[in-house]
Design a protein around this motif. Structure first.
Motif, short mmCIF file in Angstrom:
data_model
loop_
_atom_site.label_atom_id
_atom_site.label_comp_id
_atom_site.label_asym_id
_atom_site.label_seq_id
_atom_site.Cartn_x
_atom_site.Cartn_y
_atom_site.Cartn_z
N THR A 131 6.62 -0.59 -7.63
CA THR A 131 5.70 -0.73 -6.50
C THR A 131 5.01 0.60 -6.21
O THR A 131 5.45 1.65 -6.68
CB THR A 131 6.42 -1.19 -5.22
OG1 THR A 131 7.41 -0.20 -4.87
CG2 THR A 131 7.09 -2.53 -5.38
N PRO A 133 2.42 2.29 -2.70
CA PRO A 133 1.72 2.00 -1.44
C PRO A 133 0.26 1.62 -1.67
O PRO A 133 -0.40 2.15 -2.56
CB PRO A 133 1.81 3.33 -0.67
CG PRO A 133 2.96 4.06 -1.27
CD PRO A 133 3.00 3.65 -2.72
N THR A 173 1.40 -2.99 0.02
CA THR A 173 2.11 -2.63 -1.21
C THR A 173 1.44 -3.25 -2.43
O THR A 173 1.01 -4.40 -2.39
CB THR A 173 3.58 -3.11 -1.15
OG1 THR A 173 4.21 -2.54 0.00
CG2 THR A 173 4.35 -2.69 -2.39
#
Length: 198
Positions: A131, A133, A173
């Motif tokens: 992942t 941001p 995300t």
């Protein structure tokens, strides 16, 4: 005395600018550390509306911006059929929006009006994933290099058969995943046809 005050003001201004830049870089995820793992997939049998894109990775993200402008509250998805870090000039990607569970007729009409195609993605038990941001329209460009280098290193080190590369945009995300099974079911017809003709 006046010179000392000026020097102090200049120094304070430079410090304030440097702190602001560092804060912004931290905010957009520049210092974010990417961690790769294998685990359950985020996508579980969803239908997506997409447009096929062929070109540079940065141009692909411009199309994503168009999608997010048209439908700001939806979940977006990109499926990269070529390695995103490849030096090829024409990378193939399906860029679109997840439509599973949608009952808004205006939304469906808008998709048809903008000539989006549809594909249903399969359930996949495990994938390679990470992942990053997602806070600005620059986030995908910033994250891509870090995320895909880390994913490629992991896949190579573990000797995995994993493809294609997916990006799912959910809230703040970016979820990156590379399926470890049923990979062919992620390929849209246009890409299948191009592979068959080669």
């Amino acid at each position: 005395m006046l010179e000392t005050v000026l020097l102090l003001l200049i120094g304070a201004t430079i410090c304030a600018i440097a702190i602001t830049i560092l804060f912004l870089l931290r905010y957009i995820g520049y210092f974010f550390k990417v961690n790769v793992s294998t685990g359950p997939s985020l996508v579980q049998k969803v239908k997506i509306a997409y447009k096929l894109h062929e070109g540079q990775l940065s141009d692909c993200y411009q199309l994503l911006t168009e999608v997010s402008f048209l439908w700001p509250e939806k979940r977006y998805i990109i499926i990269h059929y070529d390695n995103p870090l490849s030096e090829k000039t024409k990378l193939r990607s399906a860029v679109g929006v997840i439509v599973t569970g949608e009952t808004d007729k205006d939304f469906e009409m808008k998709l048809d009006e903008h000539k989006y195609q549809y594909i249903e993605l399969p359930n996949v038990d495990y994938s390679v994933k990470t992942t990053h941001p997602y806070v600005t329209t620059f986030s995908p460009n910033l994250a891509a290099d870090k995320a895909y280098r880390a994913l490629n290193c992991y896949i190579h080190a573990e000797k995995l058969c994993a493809h294609p590369y997916l990006e799912i945009y959910q809230d703040d995300t970016i979820h990156y995943m590379v399926p470890l099974s049923k990979q062919n079911d992620f390929y849209v017809d246009e890409v299948i046809d191009s592979l068959s003709s080669n």
